[in-house]
Scaffold this motif. Structure first.
Motif, PDB file in Angstrom:
ATOM      1  N   UNK A 162      52.291  50.051  72.064  1.00 33.50           N
ATOM      2  CA  UNK A 162      53.484  50.818  71.988  1.00 33.50           C
ATOM      3  C   UNK A 162      54.330  50.223  72.975  1.00 33.50           C
ATOM      4  N   UNK A 163      55.474  50.445  72.766  1.00 34.92           N
ATOM      5  CA  UNK A 163      56.853  49.636  73.657  1.00 34.92           C
ATOM      6  C   UNK A 163      56.420  50.327  74.983  1.00 34.92           C
ATOM      7  N   UNK A 164      56.002  51.496  75.126  1.00 35.49           N
ATOM      8  CA  UNK A 164      55.547  52.205  76.654  1.00 35.49           C
ATOM      9  C   UNK A 164      54.797  51.339  77.280  1.00 35.49           C
ATOM     10  N   UNK A 165      53.852  50.691  76.461  1.00 37.70           N
ATOM     11  CA  UNK A 165      52.699  49.932  77.157  1.00 37.70           C
ATOM     12  C   UNK A 165      53.335  48.776  78.027  1.00 37.70           C
ATOM     13  N   UNK A 166      54.521  48.483  77.756  1.00 40.80           N
ATOM     14  CA  UNK A 166      55.005  47.238  78.472  1.00 40.80           C
ATOM     15  C   UNK A 166      55.493  47.612  80.051  1.00 40.80           C
ATOM     16  N   UNK A 167      55.489  48.999  80.265  1.00 44.19           N
ATOM     17  CA  UNK A 167      55.809  49.416  81.681  1.00 44.19           C
ATOM     18  C   UNK A 167      54.572  49.672  82.682  1.00 44.19           C
ATOM     19  N   UNK A 168      53.309  49.122  82.196  1.00 39.52           N
ATOM     20  CA  UNK A 168      52.106  49.178  82.646  1.00 39.52           C
ATOM     21  C   UNK A 168      52.231  48.155  83.963  1.00 39.52           C
ATOM     22  N   UNK A 169      51.946  48.623  85.080  1.00 36.24           N
ATOM     23  CA  UNK A 169      51.700  47.712  86.364  1.00 36.24           C
ATOM     24  C   UNK A 169      50.786  46.499  86.167  1.00 36.24           C
ATOM     25  N   UNK A 170      51.317  45.480  86.583  1.00 32.48           N
ATOM     26  CA  UNK A 170      50.561  44.306  86.276  1.00 32.48           C
ATOM     27  C   UNK A 170      50.768  43.320  85.305  1.00 32.48           C
ATOM     28  N   UNK A 184      70.143  41.531  74.189  1.00 27.94           N
ATOM     29  CA  UNK A 184      70.723  42.690  74.032  1.00 27.94           C
ATOM     30  C   UNK A 184      70.180  43.711  73.270  1.00 27.94           C
ATOM     31  N   UNK A 185      69.319  43.307  72.228  1.00 31.53           N
ATOM     32  CA  UNK A 185      68.708  44.185  71.234  1.00 31.53           C
ATOM     33  C   UNK A 185      67.429  45.030  72.012  1.00 31.53           C
ATOM     34  N   UNK A 186      67.054  43.978  72.886  1.00 27.47           N
ATOM     35  CA  UNK A 186      65.818  44.545  73.554  1.00 27.47           C
ATOM     36  C   UNK A 186      66.206  45.495  74.630  1.00 27.47           C
ATOM     37  N   UNK A 187      67.394  45.495  75.229  1.00 26.26           N
ATOM     38  CA  UNK A 187      67.852  46.478  76.052  1.00 26.26           C
ATOM     39  C   UNK A 187      68.084  47.583  75.462  1.00 26.26           C
ATOM     40  N   UNK A 188      68.778  47.864  74.263  1.00 23.60           N
ATOM     41  CA  UNK A 188      68.625  48.781  73.370  1.00 23.60           C
ATOM     42  C   UNK A 188      67.383  49.725  73.037  1.00 23.60           C
ATOM     43  N   UNK A 192      66.199  53.224  74.168  1.00 24.95           N
ATOM     44  CA  UNK A 192      66.006  54.168  73.122  1.00 24.95           C
ATOM     45  C   UNK A 192      64.592  54.936  73.398  1.00 24.95           C
ATOM     46  N   UNK A 193      63.645  54.010  74.019  1.00 25.53           N
ATOM     47  CA  UNK A 193      62.143  54.557  74.197  1.00 25.53           C
ATOM     48  C   UNK A 193      62.074  55.016  75.784  1.00 25.53           C
ATOM     49  N   UNK A 194      63.296  55.202  76.346  1.00 23.73           N
ATOM     50  CA  UNK A 194      63.376  55.457  77.900  1.00 23.73           C
ATOM     51  C   UNK A 194      62.130  54.640  78.693  1.00 23.73           C
ATOM     52  N   UNK A 195      62.317  53.452  78.469  1.00 25.32           N
ATOM     53  CA  UNK A 195      61.101  52.563  79.195  1.00 25.32           C
ATOM     54  C   UNK A 195      61.767  51.466  79.945  1.00 25.32           C
ATOM     55  N   UNK A 196      61.246  51.571  81.354  1.00 20.46           N
ATOM     56  CA  UNK A 196      61.601  50.528  82.236  1.00 20.46           C
ATOM     57  C   UNK A 196      60.662  49.249  82.540  1.00 20.46           C
ATOM     58  N   UNK A 197      61.279  48.217  82.085  1.00 19.36           N
ATOM     59  CA  UNK A 197      60.396  46.922  82.284  1.00 19.36           C
ATOM     60  C   UNK A 197      61.122  45.956  83.491  1.00 19.36           C
TER      61      UNK A 197
END
Length: 288
Positions: A162-170, A184-188, A192-197
């Protein structure tokens, strides 16, 4: 966590053309190679119908000669190289020379005088840089659309689903620079997923971001679905729902100071023809 680096591999090339207005051959030496003639010869099978499609914009096929220089977003490399081969087969004696790079860098080159006939951008925002300066003829037309996907190392060793998995530490994630369309698309999508990477690097075009995963220098990257498809076997792809909120329109235009205006019109007609659209669809692009 380390501060992400910003890489300039492709930007240096496009910027170099801008700064010194090099001869045409310098710009065309980007990651595309030289002419479309080096693509598979099988594309020539549709030469007759392609000639008919192109003729509408340029009068007759016989009117189109010489070199046609196309500045195109890096994500169009595979599809446009095939379309260029079709074009050359339909117009004997022509040669299509491509400069594939980040759309923002290409737009900057055009407004600073780099010689080109056609510009195909990965977003309306980068095309606007050109139209605002009066460097495009008429209103640019959207010819395809594109959607993001996650490219991962084959086998998904980090279990990215999932997109959320990209926020996993390490996890080592690479993103396109925020000023280029894929960035720009990646930031949108992330918003949208409230994911911080926090990426390990920002790349200047989508192919550079993809290469980092192909070389296994990164675990994952946000690229286009078309890039995942073009790198089949080298990366795995993960689709995610948030990508629907960040679909990019791709506009194309002939340029005001085109050295070969007839060739420019004919190339755009080839892209918009049934043959050209089939190539783009087969590459994974969405219809406009």
């Amino acid at each position: 966590m380390p501060t992400p680096t910003i890489r300039h591999r492709t930007l240096k090339l496009a910027g170099g053309c801008t700064a010194v207005l090099l001869a045409l051959s310098a710009c065309s030496s980007s990651d595309s190679g030289s002419s479309a003639g080096s693509a598979a010869a099988s594309a020539s099978g549709g030469a007759s119908s392609a000639a008919s499609a192109s003729a509408g914009a340029s009068g007759t096929a016989a009117n189109v000669t010489g070199t046609v220089t196309v500045f195109a977003a890096a994500s169009l490399k595979e599809a446009f190289t095939t379309i260029g081969t079709q074009f050359e087969a339909a117009h004997p004696g022509t040669k299509v020379v491509f400069n594939f790079a980040g759309s923002d860098a290409l737009a900057a080159s055009i407004v600073n005088g780099a010689p080109a006939d056609v510009f195909a951008a990965a977003s309306p925002a980068t095309m606007k840089t050109v139209t605002d300066k009066g460097d495009a003829v008429g209103t640019p037309q959207t010819f395809v659309r594109n959607q993001l996907a996650i490219a991962t190392v084959p086998g998904k060793p980090q279990h990215i689903a999932t997109l959320q998995d990209l926020a996993e530490p390490g996890l080592k994630v690479v993103l396109c620079a925020k000023e280029v369309p894929c960035g720009a698309a990646a930031q949108k999508a992330l918003a949208a997923g409230n994911v911080q990477v926090t990426p390990v690097s920002y790349e200047q075009d989508v192919k550079d971001a993809l290469t980092e995963v192909e070389l296994q220098e990164a675990d994952a990257s946000l690229v286009y679905q078309t890039d995942v498809k073009s790198a089949a076997g080298k990366v795995d792809g993960v689709n995610f729902a948030e990508a629907a909120s960040a679909i990019n329109d791709y506009p194309i235009a002939t340029l005001t100071h085109a050295p070969n205006s007839a060739g420019a019109q004919a190339f755009v007609a080839q892209v918009e023809s049934a043959e050209g659209q089939k190539v783009l669809s087969d590459a994974g692009f969405l219809s406009a």
